[in-house]
Enzyme design. Structure first.
Site, PDB file in Angstrom:
ATOM      1  N   HIS A   8      -7.134   0.755  -6.631  1.00 28.98           N
ATOM      2  CA  HIS A   8      -7.308  -0.125  -5.466  1.00 28.98           C
ATOM      3  C   HIS A   8      -7.903  -1.439  -5.983  1.00 28.98           C
ATOM      4  CE1 HIS A   8      -7.555  -1.504  -1.486  1.00 28.98           C
ATOM      5  NE2 HIS A   8      -8.423  -0.681  -0.951  1.00 28.98           N
ATOM      6  N   ARG A  43       0.886  -1.187   0.000  1.00 25.80           N
ATOM      7  CA  ARG A  43       0.000   0.000   0.000  1.00 25.80           C
ATOM      8  C   ARG A  43       0.909   1.218   0.000  1.00 25.80           C
ATOM      9  NH1 ARG A  43      -5.332   1.255   3.455  1.00 25.80           N
ATOM     10  NH2 ARG A  43      -6.068  -0.072   1.748  1.00 25.80           N
ATOM     11  N   CYS A  74     -16.355   1.393   0.007  1.00 32.61           N
ATOM     12  CA  CYS A  74     -15.186   0.555   0.340  1.00 32.61           C
ATOM     13  C   CYS A  74     -14.849   0.616   1.823  1.00 32.61           C
ATOM     14  CB  CYS A  74     -13.992   0.996  -0.492  1.00 32.61           C
ATOM     15  SG  CYS A  74     -13.595   2.739  -0.305  1.00 32.61           S
ATOM     16  N   ASP A  98     -17.223   7.026  -1.944  1.00 30.60           N
ATOM     17  CA  ASP A  98     -15.970   6.879  -1.184  1.00 30.60           C
ATOM     18  C   ASP A  98     -15.691   8.238  -0.546  1.00 30.60           C
ATOM     19  OD1 ASP A  98     -13.507   6.014  -0.223  1.00 30.60           O
ATOM     20  OD2 ASP A  98     -12.500   6.076  -2.174  1.00 30.60           O
ATOM     21  N   GLN A 144      -9.770  -4.073  -3.599  1.00 34.56           N
ATOM     22  CA  GLN A 144     -11.122  -3.667  -3.202  1.00 34.56           C
ATOM     23  C   GLN A 144     -12.094  -3.893  -4.366  1.00 34.56           C
ATOM     24  OE1 GLN A 144     -12.260  -2.266  -0.084  1.00 34.56           O
ATOM     25  NE2 GLN A 144     -14.221  -2.744  -1.013  1.00 34.56           N
ATOM     26  N   ARG A 175     -13.406  -9.051   0.873  1.00 30.47           N
ATOM     27  CA  ARG A 175     -11.969  -8.763   0.751  1.00 30.47           C
ATOM     28  C   ARG A 175     -11.168 -10.026   1.070  1.00 30.47           C
ATOM     29  NH1 ARG A 175     -10.084  -3.530   1.019  1.00 30.47           N
ATOM     30  NH2 ARG A 175      -8.161  -4.558   0.397  1.00 30.47           N
TER      31      ARG A 175
HETATM   32  N1  NVA Z   1      -9.982   6.509  -1.704  1.00 26.37           N
HETATM   33  C1  NVA Z   1      -9.652   6.065  -0.361  1.00 26.37           C
HETATM   34  C2  NVA Z   1      -9.877   4.595  -0.238  1.00 26.37           C
HETATM   35  C3  NVA Z   1      -9.622   4.036   1.125  1.00 26.37           C
HETATM   36  C4  NVA Z   1      -9.827   2.546   1.194  1.00 26.37           C
HETATM   37  C5  NVA Z   1      -8.206   6.412  -0.060  1.00 26.37           C
HETATM   38  O1  NVA Z   1      -7.362   6.278  -0.935  1.00 26.37           O
HETATM   39  O2  NVA Z   1      -7.935   6.851   1.061  1.00 26.37           O
HETATM   40  N1   CP Z   2     -11.279  -0.474   2.052  1.00 27.01           N
HETATM   41  C1   CP Z   2     -10.027  -0.502   2.522  1.00 27.01           C
HETATM   42  O1   CP Z   2      -9.048  -0.713   1.786  1.00 27.01           O
HETATM   43  O2   CP Z   2      -9.920  -0.320   3.869  1.00 27.01           O
HETATM   44  P1   CP Z   2      -8.580  -0.058   4.686  1.00 27.01           P
HETATM   45  O3   CP Z   2      -8.045   1.264   4.272  1.00 27.01           O
HETATM   46  O4   CP Z   2      -8.981  -0.112   6.120  1.00 27.01           O
HETATM   47  O5   CP Z   2      -7.608  -1.164   4.345  1.00 27.01           O
END
Ligand code: NVA
Ligand code: CP
Length: 310
Positions: A135, A108, A270, A230, A138, A298
């Site tokens: 992502h 990540r 998500c 989101d 997800q 997930r």
């Molecule tokens: N768009 C959000 C998704 C979190 C799972 C982010 O990147 O923070």
């Molecule tokens: N939806 C998702 O990726 O959640 P987290 O940021 O908690 O991993």
């Protein structure tokens, strides 16, 4: 006991972006994810002897827990490292250390380039666990959830309301590949990546689906089978939260927006969600909401992904 079914392998060995999976691989993965969900006991030692590194530059609940659990439930071993990649030592050195020890890397990262570079420099599969652009993990779980709920994604209409962010990009590409119409409504200046829109439209032309982008949430929601949103300020954009609250004020998913959708329409997110911003508490707590099915999947979708990659 029945044997686990034979697995196909993802051709390039990485999932740095959604399109690393061919349409057939995507369908195969979703089928495997359902099978893993139905019969987890068949896969208990599928990753025996395998170790997987999980790198987190940003916080996580779902992604971290479900990868750790998936790996453990498949008989493998997960090892976690937090912190910025390429800060303490060059990324290319880190990647070439890790690939001597582990069988795959899940990362990540703030920037898509970091995931791409990890894939470039390591000889083991690299999985994008969220970047600024995509992502994919997800999106896989979300497509599994849609298929479970509606039987198939083909022919449905999926509306995404809010920020043209990593989720919007990944969902658009997957919707197009599964033959599902995708309607995006964002405020001006927060549109999705134009290159991703072009790619999704090319794919949609093949799968006979439609990608529409607009600034009009009601139009996007019209006759939709699913409405997805989101957060307005993704991780890394927290300093823009106040200006985004103003820009996105008309893009909240509330009961009123659902009056434009199909009567059976579901709500998806998500998570984590900011109630009172992108979604009302009423909607996320309503019977329409399938957000916890998404979260559960997930686990299953990532098991299927690991099985295909390893
Ligand atoms: N768009 C959000 C998704 C979190 C799972 C982010 O990147 O923070
Ligand atoms: N939806 C998702 O990726 O959640 P987290 O940021 O908690 O991993």
């Amino acid at each position: 006991m029945m044997a686990a079914p034979a697995l196909s392998k993802i051709a390039q060995g990485d999932l740095t972006k959604d399109l690393d999976l061919t349409p057939d691989e995507l369908l195969g993965l979703l089928e495997l994810a359902s099978d893993v969900k139905r019969s987890p006991e068949l896969y208990r030692s599928a990753l025996a002897g395998k170790s997987i590194a999980l790198l987190f530059e940003k916080p996580s609940l779902r992604t971290r827990m479900t990868f750790e659990l998936a790996i453990q439930q498949l008989g493998g071993f997960a090892i976690v490292n937090e912190g910025r990649v390429g800060m303490r030592e060059p990324l290319k050195d880190m990647a070439r250390n890790l690939d001597r020890w582990v069988n795959a890397i899940v990362a990540r990262t703030f920037f898509q380039k970091t995931v791409d570079d990890l894939a470039r420099w390591s000889s083991v599969p690299v999985i994008n666990a969220l970047s600024d652009m995509f992502h994919p993990c997800q999106a896989l779980a979300d497509m599994q959830t849609i298929q479970e709920h509606f039987g198939t994604a083909r022919g449905l209409k999926f509306a995404f309301i809010g920020d043209g962010n990593n989720m919007a990009n990944s969902l658009m590409l997957n919707a197009a590949r599964l033959g599902m119409d995708f309607a995006l409504a964002t405020p001006e200046k927060y549109e999705a990546n134009p290159a991703v829109i072009d790619q999704a439209r090319e794919i949609a032309a093949q799968s006979r689906s439609k990608i529409t982008v607009s600034y009009d949430p009601a139009e996007a929601a019209r006759n939709a089978d699913a409405i997805y949103t989101d957060v307005w300020a993704s991780m890394g954009a927290e300093n823009e939260a106040a200006e985004r609250r103003t820009a996105f004020a008309d893009y909240q998913v509330d009961e009123d927006l659902f009056t434009h959708a199909a009567p059976h329409a579901v709500f998806m997110h998500c998570l984590p969600a900011k109630r009172g911003e992108e979604v009302t508490d009423n909607v996320i707590e309503s019977e329409r909401s399938i957000v916890f099915d998404q979260a559960e999947n997930r686990l299953h979708a990532q098991k299927a992904l690991l099985l295909m990659l390893l």
